[in-house]
Scaffold this motif. Structure first.
Motif, PDB file in Angstrom:
ATOM      1  N   PHE A 202      22.614  -7.753  54.056  1.00 25.99           N
ATOM      2  CA  PHE A 202      22.443  -7.108  54.789  1.00 25.99           C
ATOM      3  C   PHE A 202      22.456  -5.742  55.334  1.00 25.99           C
TER       4      PHE A 202
ATOM      5  N   PHE B  85      26.114 -15.549  54.901  1.00 25.35           N
ATOM      6  CA  PHE B  85      26.381 -14.520  53.647  1.00 25.35           C
ATOM      7  C   PHE B  85      25.004 -13.358  54.080  1.00 25.35           C
ATOM      8  N   PHE B  86      24.122 -14.232  54.960  1.00 21.70           N
ATOM      9  CA  PHE B  86      22.554 -13.170  55.152  1.00 21.70           C
ATOM     10  C   PHE B  86      22.960 -12.283  55.837  1.00 21.70           C
ATOM     11  N   ALA B  87      24.146 -11.660  56.615  1.00 22.38           N
ATOM     12  CA  ALA B  87      24.205 -10.663  57.510  1.00 22.38           C
ATOM     13  C   ALA B  87      25.354  -9.606  56.590  1.00 22.38           C
ATOM     14  N   VAL B  88      25.853 -10.521  55.535  1.00 25.49           N
ATOM     15  CA  VAL B  88      26.428  -9.580  54.479  1.00 25.49           C
ATOM     16  C   VAL B  88      25.778  -8.750  53.566  1.00 25.49           C
TER      17      VAL B  88
END
Lengths: 381, 511
Positions: free
Chosen positions: B119, B114-117
């Motif tokens: 950012f 969810f880090f990718a989402v």
């Protein structure tokens, strides 16, 4: 049901789980492969931003999978964890270093006042993608070629391989032709996967030069990887292996891995499917202008990796053999955690499909639209 | 007996301390800032006002910079157990490995996915899904703290396991005991709430800088209100769980409590030292006063340690040399028993190797008589069981003093923030500005108390640090020590420089 599984089944199950995690890691090295391609394929700042941003959305995946790989080995096979990490000290330390410098590079590379400059962070990414993967390959290679350790009555490891009076503590793994070939194959395979992923993830309509460079890289890196893969495969069929007999005595046995492949016929089938899928992915992207090659080559890499990790551990084989003292060699049966721990961990592992499901869902959601120049101009690494 | 290269042990110990302390610069911020980002984004979604989006994106940028280096410094900690502490990894891997693996499966993937989402998903997913992702990153980060603190709690208070002489290691006996270990529970709540507090101080500190400079005033005021509410609530939890942690320490690690209080001779109706300077010449067993000067609050230590006004709190001398009246056995007596256990374990292992079953059976019986003292058998003298007193003592008092100060700071800022008069309180803003540095000192002090106070044990009372290491030449560990020192210092310098630049750029232009 899980509580009824016997100890041997649990030990085998956990090696298979670890092999699956390891194989998924090999697929995810598409990030590392892409990193090593950066300077070759991206000639302008815009192209660099496209490549880095596309890879940057996934950089945490191989990193996290590697951490899970380590954690699962610690939990399920603590004797291996202690022997290998403590023994082959420098191999693991250098691998870890390459991942430490990777972790900051995506976030810091383009930030103003980043102290080291973008070029240094790109170099960090290159080191991670090349040296890091090469050493991982060499470390995996020791499953077949053995390592220079002995264990005492309390399972404390002593490592003994000196060169010019210096104990190399595992670095000698890179001196074995087999290990080296496996490492080089993984590096170039990762580059193939990286190029395929970038073809799939970036909207290349406004950067046709980048597209042609990527397609060239798919083919050329596959071409370089092929002889190394062939050497590894031929060696596997012909090399001696570390057989464990009924009394637990380990001995070097001719064509051990060939006999395992024959005894477990689904392994060569999976391996063959894996190789065919990798080749199909490469050809479809190089010659048919497809952008879907990553899924074929990726799946093929998972299959191939799975076989490479299962083969040294099953059919009465020591998966972490000692060249110095054959009887110190580790098998999945003498290196594992207790039955209770493996049982508990198996209950925990029931959560893995759920984790995989949301990872796949979010991956699909984030990659449903290709990365465009406009998007990169707005938000990029 | 095991031959131990003490200099190697100390380098390995130093390396773990170095990497853990670097890691802990960033982790508390991740734990708390992830939730603050989720709060800001939730307010944005609820109000629909763009200014909250700008605030969210600004703090998220700083979160991302901090997160990356937190991840970088974290990977080495997990693998260091194998590289530098391989004997430990084997002896307790059956118990200790499981929480690390669970952390990987359930926490790290939640964060990573969810880090990718968080950012890169602003234009790719719906607003609601983006908010969900931000919350998932916050939950994932804190879930990871749960499992690592379960592992650490077990090192402080080993429960739920048995020693298996056949394999010469500890093995899991009761997983629920490991997970719900009271030390682990209080440690998690105390640590995570202190992380929330730290992140609140961070937001307060930067917002104060903007107020002093007269830039981004509205954003700073809004951020302060949210941070102070979060910080004030967290301070309450920190205080409550700190008391609970101290009680657990008193019950399970009395030597640590004696060290943090500089208590050499046990007392009934013991008072707590509010402030004081230790006598540097004080030695265990002598009659010198442990303090040059001190200010004490009567009865409080007895209440804190045993929840009883008249209870006895043992001091270092009681714990080392024994106190028959209080039923405390001396370390020397435990060492004698421990050495017998080690000797009989060796006889058992040899007899098993020689396939001499009667001899193995006899050795095993004798081993079992003293097995609980085995760890003491590795000590060379009773005084070796005493941790440094000065380091945990001062660290503890710094932590508590600062921990008392923080809720006052939050309350003042919240009060004036709600009255919208912060910009007029020029005297208050510098206090807010330096508060993040004070928070960092408190954070580091807390771990110094926990880990230095635990010495000489890797597993409290069972496995000394000096027998937990890998059989390595000292040069290897020295080299990697300096490699980490150099690399982490370089990355920290880069992080600070980037962070300062982003702060100077400010919200809307950030990233």
């Amino acid at each position: 049901m899980i509580s009824n599984l016997d100890y041997t089944t649990l030990q085998q199950l956990w090696w298979i789980i670890i092999a699956i995690v390891g194989a998924l890691f090999l697929f995810l090295t598409l990030v590392q492969g892409g990193q090593t391609l950066l300077w070759q394929i991206a000639k302008t700042d815009l192209e660099k931003s496209l490549v880095i941003t596309c890879l940057g959305r996934k950089w945490e995946m191989p990193f996290t999978t590697l951490v899970l790989f380590g954690g699962a080995l610690f939990a399920a096979f603590p004797k291996f964890y202690a022997t290998s990490f403590g023994g082959a000290y420098w191999v693991w330390m250098l691998i870890l270093f390459s991942f430490i410098i990777q972790a900051v590079s995506y976030e810091y590379r383009k930030k103003p006042d980043n102290l080291l400059g973008a070029r240094v962070y790109e170099l960090f990414l290159f080191i991670n993608g090349s040296l890091g993967i090469l050493l991982i390959g060499a470390a995996v290679g020791t499953f077949y070629t053995g390592s220079n350790f002995t264990l005492d009555l309390y399972n404390r490891v002593t490592w003994d391989y000196t060169l010019a009076g210096i104990n190399l503590r595992g670095l000698e793994a890179a001196f074995s032709l087999f290990n080296l070939c496996l490492g080089i194959f993984l590096v170039f395979n990762a580059r193939v996967l990286g190029a395929l992923y970038l073809l799939n993830g970036i909207d290349l309509s406004s950067t046709p030069d980048l597209e042609s460079r990527l397609r060239r890289q798919v083919w050329s890196n596959f071409f370089i990887a092929l002889p190394f893969l062939l050497y590894v495969l031929i060696s596997l069929l012909t090399m001696k292996g570390f057989n464990v007999d009924n009394t637990g005595t380990v001995s070097l046995t001719a064509s051990k891995y060939l006999s395992t492949l024959l005894a477990m016929p689904y392994l060569p089938i999976i391996l063959l499917c894996g190789i065919i899928l990798v080749i199909y992915g490469v050809f479809s992207s190089s010659f048919k202008q497809s952008n879907q090659g990553i899924w074929f080559s990726g799946l093929g890499t998972i299959f191939t990796g799975l076989v490479l990790l299962i083969l040294p551990a099953f059919n009465n084989t020591a998966f972490y053999p000692s060249k110095l003292d054959l009887q110190s060699s580790l098998t999945i049966y003498n290196a594992s955690s207790s039955m209770l721990t493996l049982t508990i961990m198996t209950y925990v592992a029931l959560g893995i499909p759920f984790v995989l499901a949301y990872v796949v869902y979010v991956w699909k959601l984030m990659d449903s639209k290709k990365l465009t120049v406009d998007e990169v101009n707005e938000e990029s690494y | 007996m095991i031959d131990v290269d003490l200099s190697m042990v100390n380098w390995a110990r130093g390396q773990f301390a170095l990497t853990a302390m670097y890691h802990w610069i960033f982790v508390p911020l991740t734990l708390g800032l992830s939730f603050l980002c989720a709060f800001f984004e939730s307010i944005y979604l609820r109000t629909g006002k763009e200014e909250w989006l700008s605030i969210t994106k600004f703090w998220m940028t700083l979160f991302g910079i901090n997160f990356a280096i937190g991840v970088a410094t974290g990977i080495i900690l997990e693998f260091q157990f194998g590289t530098n502490w391989s004997n430990y990894s084997w002896i307790v891997g059956d118990i200790f490995g499981a929480p690390l693996a669970i952390e990987g499966i359930f926490a790290f993937f939640l964060e990573a996915t969810f880090f990718a989402v968080m950012f890169f998903g602003w234009n790719r997913v719906s607003k609601r899904f983006h908010l969900f992702s931000t919350w998932m990153v916050a939950i994932g980060s804190n879930l990871s703290a749960v499992w690592i603190l379960v592992a650490n709690g077990w090192m402080q208070n080993p429960v739920g396991m048995i020693f298996n002489p056949e394999t010469a290691r500890f093995e899991m006996h009761d997983f629920a005991q490991v997970v719900f270990n009271p030390v682990a529970v209080s440690k998690f709540v105390h640590t995570s709430s202190s992380g929330f507090l730290m992140a609140s101080l961070f937001v307060l500190s930067i917002s104060c800088w903007y107020l002093i400079k007269g830039r981004h005033v509205q954003m700073a005021k809004k951020s302060i209100i949210v941070a102070c509410v979060f910080g004030l609530l967290s301070s309450g939890y920190v205080a409550f769980t700190g008391d609970e942690s101290a009680y657990e320490v008193a019950q399970k690690q009395p030597m640590k409590l004696a060290a943090v209080e500089g208590l050499y001779k046990g007392e009934t109706k013991a008072g707590i030292v509010a402030a004081g300077i230790l006598n540097p010449h004080k030695k265990p067993g002598d009659n010198q006063d442990p303090f040059l000067i001190k200010m004490q609050i009567p009865y409080l230590l007895s209440i804190l340690a045993n929840r009883s006004l008249n209870s006895f709190v043992p001091g270092i001398d009681d714990l080392v040399y024994g106190n028959a009246k209080q039923g405390i056995e001396s370390v020397e007596s435990k060492m004698i028993k421990g050495k017998k256990a080690i000797k009989n374990l060796a006889l058992f292992k040899q007899a098993k190797k020689d396939k001499d079953d009667p001899k193995a059976k006899l050795a095993l019986e004798k081993f079992k008589e003293n097995q609980e003292y085995m760890g003491y058998g590795y000590l060379n003298n009773p005084e070796e069981s005493i941790p440094s007193v000065a380091i945990p003592y001062y660290a503890f008092h710094i932590m508590v003093t600062l921990g008392t100060l923080f809720p006052i700071i939050f309350a003042l800022f919240l009060f004036y923030g709600l009255k919208d008069s912060l910009t007029q309180k020029r005297w208050l803003l510098p206090i807010g500005l330096i508060s993040a540095f004070l928070g960092l000192i408190a954070q580091q002090s807390g771990w110094v108390v926990a880990e230095v106070g635990r010495q000489p044990w890797a597993i409290y009372g069972l496995l000394p640090v000096k027998v937990s290491t890998t059989n390595l030449a000292v040069g290897n560990v020295q080299t990697t020590f300096f490699m980490f020192l150099g690399l982490f210092t370089l990355l920290l310098a880069a992080e600070i420089k980037i962070m300062l630049k982003q702060i100077s750029i400010g919200p809307s232009e950030g990233r």
